[in-house]
Design a protein around this motif. Structure first.
Motif, PDB file in Angstrom:
ATOM      1  N   TYR A  35     -64.766  -9.369  60.352  1.00 51.93           N
ATOM      2  CA  TYR A  35     -64.408  -8.014  59.158  1.00 51.93           C
ATOM      3  C   TYR A  35     -64.485  -8.410  57.972  1.00 51.93           C
ATOM      4  O   TYR A  35     -63.981  -9.433  57.855  1.00 51.93           O
ATOM      5  CB  TYR A  35     -63.490  -7.208  59.576  1.00 51.93           C
ATOM      6  N   SER A  36     -65.155  -7.833  57.182  1.00 54.24           N
ATOM      7  CA  SER A  36     -64.960  -8.261  55.880  1.00 54.24           C
ATOM      8  C   SER A  36     -65.436  -6.095  54.775  1.00 54.24           C
ATOM      9  O   SER A  36     -65.922  -6.234  55.137  1.00 54.24           O
ATOM     10  CB  SER A  36     -66.037  -9.694  55.052  1.00 54.24           C
ATOM     11  N   ALA A  37     -64.745  -6.413  53.912  1.00 55.36           N
ATOM     12  CA  ALA A  37     -65.297  -5.499  52.780  1.00 55.36           C
ATOM     13  C   ALA A  37     -66.547  -5.879  52.235  1.00 55.36           C
ATOM     14  O   ALA A  37     -67.105  -5.018  52.233  1.00 55.36           O
ATOM     15  CB  ALA A  37     -63.641  -5.714  51.116  1.00 55.36           C
ATOM     16  N   ASN A  38     -67.189  -7.455  52.274  1.00 52.66           N
ATOM     17  CA  ASN A  38     -67.573  -7.118  51.485  1.00 52.66           C
ATOM     18  C   ASN A  38     -69.410  -6.637  52.601  1.00 52.66           C
ATOM     19  O   ASN A  38     -70.213  -6.418  51.592  1.00 52.66           O
ATOM     20  CB  ASN A  38     -68.198  -8.946  51.541  1.00 52.66           C
ATOM     21  N   VAL A  40     -69.098  -3.439  54.487  1.00 50.25           N
ATOM     22  CA  VAL A  40     -68.446  -2.133  54.553  1.00 50.25           C
ATOM     23  C   VAL A  40     -69.714  -1.596  54.374  1.00 50.25           C
ATOM     24  O   VAL A  40     -70.219  -1.712  53.585  1.00 50.25           O
ATOM     25  CB  VAL A  40     -67.180  -1.654  54.068  1.00 50.25           C
ATOM     26  N   PRO A  43     -68.108   3.705  52.798  1.00 53.81           N
ATOM     27  CA  PRO A  43     -66.886   3.409  52.352  1.00 53.81           C
ATOM     28  C   PRO A  43     -66.191   3.937  52.556  1.00 53.81           C
ATOM     29  O   PRO A  43     -64.406   3.997  52.457  1.00 53.81           O
ATOM     30  CB  PRO A  43     -67.119   2.808  50.225  1.00 53.81           C
ATOM     31  N   GLY A  46     -64.833   3.021  56.202  1.00 52.25           N
ATOM     32  CA  GLY A  46     -64.806   1.430  56.215  1.00 52.25           C
ATOM     33  C   GLY A  46     -65.520   0.854  57.359  1.00 52.25           C
ATOM     34  O   GLY A  46     -65.176  -0.357  57.551  1.00 52.25           O
ATOM     35  N   ALA A  90     -62.907   0.348  61.415  1.00 46.01           N
ATOM     36  CA  ALA A  90     -62.640  -0.396  60.080  1.00 46.01           C
ATOM     37  C   ALA A  90     -61.327  -1.762  59.763  1.00 46.01           C
ATOM     38  O   ALA A  90     -59.797  -1.380  61.452  1.00 46.01           O
ATOM     39  CB  ALA A  90     -62.315   0.608  59.222  1.00 46.01           C
ATOM     40  N   GLY A  91     -61.126  -2.625  59.768  1.00 47.56           N
ATOM     41  CA  GLY A  91     -60.229  -4.026  59.819  1.00 47.56           C
ATOM     42  C   GLY A  91     -60.448  -4.875  60.620  1.00 47.56           C
ATOM     43  O   GLY A  91     -60.011  -5.352  61.338  1.00 47.56           O
TER      44      GLY A  91
END
Length: 152
Positions: A35-38, A40, A43, A46, A90-91
């Motif tokens: 998992y990475s915010a890059n 997603v 938003p 997530g 998410a996460g």
């Protein structure tokens, strides 16, 4: 497993996504997409973008050919079908599992799934076909040109 790790590390997009080999044996291949915010796609929730999930599953199915063949062969994707069952949480990392269920002279047939906590609750189901180009074919910048040259 070492061959799978070398193969995965040779793919720049997989390095960018920080994918890694979780398990590989004669039965199939499991990769991990951290998992990475890059990556997603939504938003607000997530949830990971479908393109990253597609990349995971195409790579996992393609690499499952390493488990089914006695020697390495270049096997590009002919067809890939993904049925999305639900969004990923998410996460959490996503696992991609694939196995080859039929190997012919020209085509390898694969199936698999993406999941997080429980393989019994897949995020997506996938089937894919991969063309066998043979042991002598190598990748590279002139790959397509060499395929068109007579006598090779």
């Amino acid at each position: 497993m070492a061959t799978a790790e070398r193969f995965l590390s040779a793919l720049p997009h997989c390095r960018l996504l920080q994918m890694r080999v979780h398990h590989a044996d004669s039965q199939g291949m499991t990769l991990v997409l951290p998992y990475s915010a890059n990556i997603v796609g939504n938003p607000q929730t997530g949830a990971i973008h479908g393109g990253a999930l597609t990349t995971l599953m195409d790579t996992t199915c393609g690499m499952a050919t390493l488990c089914a063949l006695a020697e390495f062969e270049v096997c590009p994707t002919l067809d890939l079908r993904i049925d999305y069952m639900h969004s990923a949480k998410a996460g959490q990392d996503i696992y991609g599992y694939a196995q080859c269920y039929r190997v012919t002279r020209d085509v390898i047939f694969t199936r698999g799934m993406a999941y997080q906590d429980d393989p019994g609750q897949p995020i997506a189901q996938v089937v894919g076909t991969f063309m066998r180009l043979g042991k002598g074919v190598k990748g590279g910048l002139n790959f397509g040109k060499r395929l068109k040259e007579p006598g090779q």
